[in-house]
Design a protein around this motif. Structure first.
Motif, mmCIF file in Angstrom:
data_model
loop_
_atom_site.group_PDB
_atom_site.id
_atom_site.type_symbol
_atom_site.label_atom_id
_atom_site.label_comp_id
_atom_site.label_asym_id
_atom_site.label_seq_id
_atom_site.Cartn_x
_atom_site.Cartn_y
_atom_site.Cartn_z
ATOM 1 N N TYR A 166 0.826 -1.215 0.000
ATOM 2 C CA TYR A 166 0.000 0.000 0.000
ATOM 3 C C TYR A 166 0.853 1.254 0.000
ATOM 4 N N SER A 167 1.918 1.259 0.820
ATOM 5 C CA SER A 167 2.746 2.461 0.933
ATOM 6 C C SER A 167 4.108 2.107 1.525
ATOM 7 N N GLU A 168 5.156 2.400 0.774
ATOM 8 C CA GLU A 168 6.521 2.181 1.283
ATOM 9 C C GLU A 168 6.771 3.045 2.514
ATOM 10 N N LYS A 169 6.182 4.239 2.515
ATOM 11 C CA LYS A 169 6.387 5.151 3.635
ATOM 12 C C LYS A 169 5.810 4.570 4.925
ATOM 13 N N ILE A 170 4.598 3.989 4.836
ATOM 14 C CA ILE A 170 4.001 3.361 6.017
ATOM 15 C C ILE A 170 4.846 2.174 6.464
ATOM 16 N N ALA A 171 5.354 1.413 5.504
ATOM 17 C CA ALA A 171 6.140 0.218 5.830
ATOM 18 C C ALA A 171 7.420 0.574 6.579
ATOM 19 N N ARG A 172 7.920 1.794 6.387
ATOM 20 C CA ARG A 172 9.148 2.223 7.085
ATOM 21 C C ARG A 172 8.864 2.793 8.470
ATOM 22 N N ARG A 173 7.612 2.945 8.807
ATOM 23 C CA ARG A 173 7.249 3.556 10.090
ATOM 24 C C ARG A 173 7.702 2.678 11.256
ATOM 25 N N THR A 174 8.067 3.324 12.355
ATOM 26 C CA THR A 174 8.493 2.591 13.553
ATOM 27 C C THR A 174 7.382 1.662 14.033
ATOM 28 N N GLN A 175 7.736 0.400 14.282
ATOM 29 C CA GLN A 175 6.781 -0.558 14.801
ATOM 30 C C GLN A 175 7.236 -1.096 16.155
ATOM 31 N N ILE A 176 6.261 -1.380 16.989
ATOM 32 C CA ILE A 176 6.487 -2.078 18.252
ATOM 33 C C ILE A 176 5.602 -3.322 18.214
ATOM 34 N N LEU A 177 6.168 -4.476 18.527
ATOM 35 C CA LEU A 177 5.427 -5.730 18.459
ATOM 36 C C LEU A 177 4.901 -6.115 19.841
ATOM 37 N N ALA A 178 3.602 -6.350 19.925
ATOM 38 C CA ALA A 178 2.981 -6.766 21.186
ATOM 39 C C ALA A 178 2.477 -8.198 21.031
ATOM 40 N N ALA A 179 3.025 -9.103 21.835
ATOM 41 C CA ALA A 179 2.601 -10.511 21.815
ATOM 42 C C ALA A 179 1.497 -10.678 22.853
ATOM 43 N N ASN A 180 0.255 -10.699 22.387
ATOM 44 C CA ASN A 180 -0.899 -10.710 23.288
ATOM 45 C C ASN A 180 -1.321 -12.144 23.657
ATOM 46 N N LYS A 181 -2.201 -12.251 24.646
ATOM 47 C CA LYS A 181 -2.765 -13.519 25.140
ATOM 48 C C LYS A 181 -1.688 -14.431 25.735
ATOM 49 N N MET A 182 -0.743 -13.805 26.481
ATOM 50 C CA MET A 182 0.335 -14.573 27.092
ATOM 51 C C MET A 182 -0.152 -15.466 28.223
ATOM 52 N N ASP A 183 -1.426 -15.343 28.604
ATOM 53 C CA ASP A 183 -1.970 -16.194 29.667
ATOM 54 C C ASP A 183 -2.485 -17.522 29.133
ATOM 55 N N LEU A 184 -2.484 -17.691 27.803
ATOM 56 C CA LEU A 184 -3.076 -18.897 27.223
ATOM 57 C C LEU A 184 -2.020 -19.937 26.865
ATOM 58 N N PRO A 185 -2.419 -21.211 26.814
ATOM 59 C CA PRO A 185 -1.479 -22.278 26.434
ATOM 60 C C PRO A 185 -0.916 -22.024 25.033
ATOM 61 N N GLY A 186 0.362 -22.334 24.867
ATOM 62 C CA GLY A 186 1.012 -22.170 23.570
ATOM 63 C C GLY A 186 1.722 -20.843 23.396
ATOM 64 N N ALA A 187 1.385 -19.854 24.248
ATOM 65 C CA ALA A 187 1.962 -18.522 24.099
ATOM 66 C C ALA A 187 3.466 -18.520 24.381
ATOM 67 N N GLU A 188 3.879 -19.215 25.445
ATOM 68 C CA GLU A 188 5.306 -19.226 25.796
ATOM 69 C C GLU A 188 6.144 -19.863 24.698
ATOM 70 N N GLU A 189 5.595 -20.925 24.079
ATOM 71 C CA GLU A 189 6.333 -21.599 22.999
ATOM 72 C C GLU A 189 6.525 -20.669 21.802
ATOM 73 N N ASN A 190 5.483 -19.892 21.462
ATOM 74 C CA ASN A 190 5.579 -18.975 20.328
ATOM 75 C C ASN A 190 6.385 -17.727 20.657
ATOM 76 N N LEU A 191 6.502 -17.416 21.951
ATOM 77 C CA LEU A 191 7.208 -16.190 22.343
ATOM 78 C C LEU A 191 8.665 -16.220 21.893
ATOM 79 N N GLN A 192 9.321 -17.371 21.977
ATOM 80 C CA GLN A 192 10.715 -17.462 21.554
ATOM 81 C C GLN A 192 10.846 -17.167 20.061
ATOM 82 N N ARG A 193 9.899 -17.670 19.272
ATOM 83 C CA ARG A 193 9.918 -17.408 17.833
ATOM 84 C C ARG A 193 9.694 -15.922 17.556
ATOM 85 N N LEU A 194 8.822 -15.310 18.356
ATOM 86 C CA LEU A 194 8.562 -13.877 18.184
ATOM 87 C C LEU A 194 9.777 -13.049 18.599
#
Length: 241
Positions: free
Chosen positions: A84-112
């Motif tokens: 859609y836009s190269e300019k948007i793609a360059r914007r600063t991002q912060i990644l939030a890994a949500n639902k850390m209270d659910l099963p499987g979250a810890e396993e995926n956290l390392q990949r994230l």
């Protein structure tokens, strides 16, 4: 993530310990999906709202409880942003890994974590339901906003001329040719464009910002009377005290 609304919802976030008066406006923009850059779903509508933001907080479901891969989701959405836009793609991002209270979250956290290291972005494990990690995330967003520098809107190779930056929070009040009041201000007009005035919660948030900016007082100083018309961007309404 899945659609939760067809209209982005705005909220005023109080940063707290970084300053009693320090706040920022956050827009909840759900529903970006494969093909959004081509207008699939409400793709273009949502992407236009992303254009108005300074920082992108990319929320993924770390648990993958619905059979989706959070790492794959991250790359899918960023592909649509870039298309859609190269300019948007360059914007600063912060990644939030949500639902850390659910099963499987810890396993995926390392990949994230590996994804965040590879992409050079900050990662915050959070749980919206319990509040885990939200304080740290909010502080990180506030810091990123403090450090934000607007990217010049120019094509590659085009000479950029320095100009005095306009204060986005400056509010001006004028009258149009019909004598109606016009309230102007970059951040206020952006807020109006992103607010669903049919949503009670969104309306209350807008009224809160209206009050803290002292716009009623400014209009009264210009002599506004009950029932007169006020314009802000594409919106118009009758003034009521």
């Amino acid at each position: 993530y899945h659609f939760t609304t067809i209209t982005p919802v705005l909220g005023v976030v109080n940063v707290g310990e970084l300053g009693d008066e320090k706040t920022f406006v956050m827009a909840d923009i759900p529903g970006l999906i494969d093909g959004a850059s081509e207008g699939v779903g409400l793709g273009h509508d949502f992407l236009r709202h992303v254009e108005r933001t300074k920082i992108i907080v990319h929320i993924v479901d770390a648990s993958g409880i619905e059979g989706r891969d959070p790492v794959e989701d991250y790359y899918k959405i960023n592909k649509e942003l870039k298309l859609y836009s190269e300019k948007i793609a360059r914007r600063t991002q912060i990644l939030a890994a949500n639902k850390m209270d659910l099963p499987g979250a810890e396993e995926n956290l390392q990949r994230l974590r590996e994804l965040a290291d590879k992409e050079g972005i900050q990662l915050f494990p959070i749980c919206a339901a319990t509040g885990q990690g939200l304080k740290e995330l909010i502080n990180a967003v506030a810091k990123a906003l403090d450090e934000y520098v607007e990217e010049p809107d120019a094509e590659e190779g085009e000479k950029i001329y320095e100009a005095q930056a306009e204060d986005p929070d400056k509010i001006t009040i004028s009258r149009n040719i019909s004598g109606e009041f016009v309230v102007s201000g970059k951040s206020l007009e952006k807020l109006v464009a992103m607010t669903n005035f049919g949503n009670d919660e969104a309306l209350r948030r807008f009224q809160y910002i209206w009050r803290i900016k002292g716009i009623d007082k400014k209009l009264q100083e210009r002599g506004i009377k009950e029932g007169e018309t006020v314009h802000i961007g594409d919106m118009e309404f009758e003034y009521r005290e």
